[in-house]
Design an enzyme around this catalytic site. Structure first.
Site, PDB file in Angstrom:
ATOM      1  N   GLY A   1       5.774 -64.220  48.054  1.00  0.00           N
ATOM      2  CA  GLY A   1       4.708 -63.654  48.871  1.00  0.00           C
ATOM      3  C   GLY A   1       5.311 -63.185  50.178  1.00  0.00           C
ATOM      4  O   GLY A   1       6.339 -63.703  50.615  1.00  0.00           O
TER       5      GLY A   1
ATOM      6  N   GLN B   1       6.171 -60.324  58.675  1.00  0.00           N
ATOM      7  CA  GLN B   1       7.523 -60.787  58.338  1.00  0.00           C
ATOM      8  C   GLN B   1       8.539 -59.650  58.300  1.00  0.00           C
ATOM      9  O   GLN B   1       9.744 -59.904  58.312  1.00  0.00           O
ATOM     10  CB  GLN B   1       7.514 -61.529  56.997  1.00  0.00           C
ATOM     11  CG  GLN B   1       6.765 -62.865  57.088  1.00  0.00           C
ATOM     12  CD  GLN B   1       6.819 -63.594  55.769  1.00  0.00           C
ATOM     13  OE1 GLN B   1       6.000 -63.356  54.888  1.00  0.00           O
ATOM     14  NE2 GLN B   1       7.802 -64.461  55.633  1.00  0.00           N
TER      15      GLN B   1
ATOM     16  N   CYS C   1       9.411 -70.500  52.963  1.00  0.00           N
ATOM     17  CA  CYS C   1       9.014 -69.221  53.561  1.00  0.00           C
ATOM     18  C   CYS C   1      10.256 -68.389  53.828  1.00  0.00           C
ATOM     19  O   CYS C   1      11.269 -68.922  54.302  1.00  0.00           O
ATOM     20  CB  CYS C   1       8.278 -69.502  54.871  1.00  0.00           C
ATOM     21  SG  CYS C   1       7.756 -68.028  55.766  1.00  0.00           S
ATOM     22  N   LEU C   2      10.182 -67.088  53.536  1.00  0.00           N
ATOM     23  CA  LEU C   2      11.324 -66.204  53.790  1.00  0.00           C
ATOM     24  C   LEU C   2      11.705 -66.189  55.268  1.00  0.00           C
ATOM     25  O   LEU C   2      12.859 -65.940  55.606  1.00  0.00           O
ATOM     26  CB  LEU C   2      10.995 -64.772  53.337  1.00  0.00           C
ATOM     27  CG  LEU C   2      10.872 -64.545  51.829  1.00  0.00           C
ATOM     28  CD1 LEU C   2      10.484 -63.107  51.552  1.00  0.00           C
ATOM     29  CD2 LEU C   2      12.171 -64.900  51.122  1.00  0.00           C
TER      30      LEU C   2
ATOM     31  N   HIS D   1       0.084 -66.459  58.093  1.00  0.00           N
ATOM     32  CA  HIS D   1       1.028 -65.573  58.786  1.00  0.00           C
ATOM     33  C   HIS D   1       0.297 -64.541  59.642  1.00  0.00           C
ATOM     34  O   HIS D   1       0.747 -64.188  60.738  1.00  0.00           O
ATOM     35  CB  HIS D   1       1.900 -64.811  57.775  1.00  0.00           C
ATOM     36  CG  HIS D   1       3.159 -65.526  57.376  1.00  0.00           C
ATOM     37  ND1 HIS D   1       4.130 -65.878  58.270  1.00  0.00           N
ATOM     38  CD2 HIS D   1       3.614 -65.929  56.155  1.00  0.00           C
ATOM     39  CE1 HIS D   1       5.138 -66.475  57.624  1.00  0.00           C
ATOM     40  NE2 HIS D   1       4.841 -66.522  56.341  1.00  0.00           N
TER      41      HIS D   1
ATOM     42  N   HIS E   1      -0.971 -69.490  52.597  1.00  0.00           N
ATOM     43  CA  HIS E   1       0.265 -69.400  53.380  1.00  0.00           C
ATOM     44  C   HIS E   1       0.371 -68.012  54.031  1.00  0.00           C
ATOM     45  O   HIS E   1       0.666 -67.892  55.227  1.00  0.00           O
ATOM     46  CB  HIS E   1       1.459 -69.675  52.458  1.00  0.00           C
ATOM     47  CG  HIS E   1       2.804 -69.503  53.097  1.00  0.00           C
ATOM     48  ND1 HIS E   1       3.698 -70.544  53.245  1.00  0.00           N
ATOM     49  CD2 HIS E   1       3.431 -68.410  53.598  1.00  0.00           C
ATOM     50  CE1 HIS E   1       4.802 -70.092  53.834  1.00  0.00           C
ATOM     51  NE2 HIS E   1       4.659 -68.803  54.055  1.00  0.00           N
ATOM     52  N   GLU E   2       0.106 -66.972  53.242  1.00  0.00           N
ATOM     53  CA  GLU E   2       0.260 -65.608  53.765  1.00  0.00           C
ATOM     54  C   GLU E   2      -0.836 -65.271  54.770  1.00  0.00           C
ATOM     55  O   GLU E   2      -0.577 -64.597  55.776  1.00  0.00           O
ATOM     56  CB  GLU E   2       0.279 -64.585  52.617  1.00  0.00           C
ATOM     57  CG  GLU E   2       1.430 -64.751  51.626  1.00  0.00           C
ATOM     58  CD  GLU E   2       2.810 -64.818  52.270  1.00  0.00           C
ATOM     59  OE1 GLU E   2       3.000 -64.224  53.346  1.00  0.00           O
ATOM     60  OE2 GLU E   2       3.692 -65.482  51.713  1.00  0.00           O
TER      61      GLU E   2
HETATM   62 CO    CO Z   1       5.886 -67.344  54.757  1.00  0.00          CO
END
Ligand code: CO
Length: 158
Positions: free
Chosen positions: A46, A51, A89-90, A135, A131-132
């Protein structure tokens, strides 16, 4: 479609509130395409626009091997249950910890053409969606647990 640079913990952009998408135009399509390419390149499941440094309320999630969901301007309508599972998370490379998330979530959102839809998810996908959406509000998963907060103190250097 190109791979964009991922913004990581410590960059203040990650803490900002993303603005709603207003124009469902070519630049949005390019953003979403690049987000997907970047997510796949970095082996994420995701990704949110913030990001890649774009403060717009846009998300791409991988639902299956070749199935992706684009979520624009999402609103959570309903949640149910609680599950504690490992998350990463990236933007926080190399760190994972258990995070409590709803077992079920129902959202309303728009697709890339500006058409509204409702989406329901449970378990792993519900976790990704929550989660997204966090963000978009400047929230990272490391904010949500003691272990994450300890990691954040050490690594979120501005
Ligand atoms: Co993330």
């Amino acid at each position: 479609m190109s791979v964009r640079k991922i913004v990581t913990l410590g960059n203040k952009t990650l803490r900002k509130i993303s603005k709603p998408v207003v124009d469902f135009d070519q630049s949005l399509f390019e953003l979403l395409d690049d987000m997907k390419t970047t997510m796949l390149e970095k082996r994420g499941v995701g990704i949110s626009a913030v990001q890649v440094g774009v403060l717009r309320r846009a998300i791409v999630i991988q639902l299956d091997d070749d199935e992706f969901l684009e979520i624009i301007n999402p609103e959570i309508i309903k949640t149910r249950g609680k599950v504690n599972e490992s998350e990463g998370c990236l933007s926080v490379p190399g760190f994972y910890c258990d995070v409590e998330r709803p077992k079920y979530v129902k959202i309303s959102a728009y697709n890339r053409n500006g058409e509204p839809f409702v989406f329901e998810a449970k378990d792993y996908i519900a976790r990704c969606v929550c989660h997204e959406i966090d963000h978009l509000n400047g929230v990272l998963f490391v904010d949500l647990t003691d272990e994450g907060r300890a990691y954040k103190l050490e690594h979120e250097v501005n």
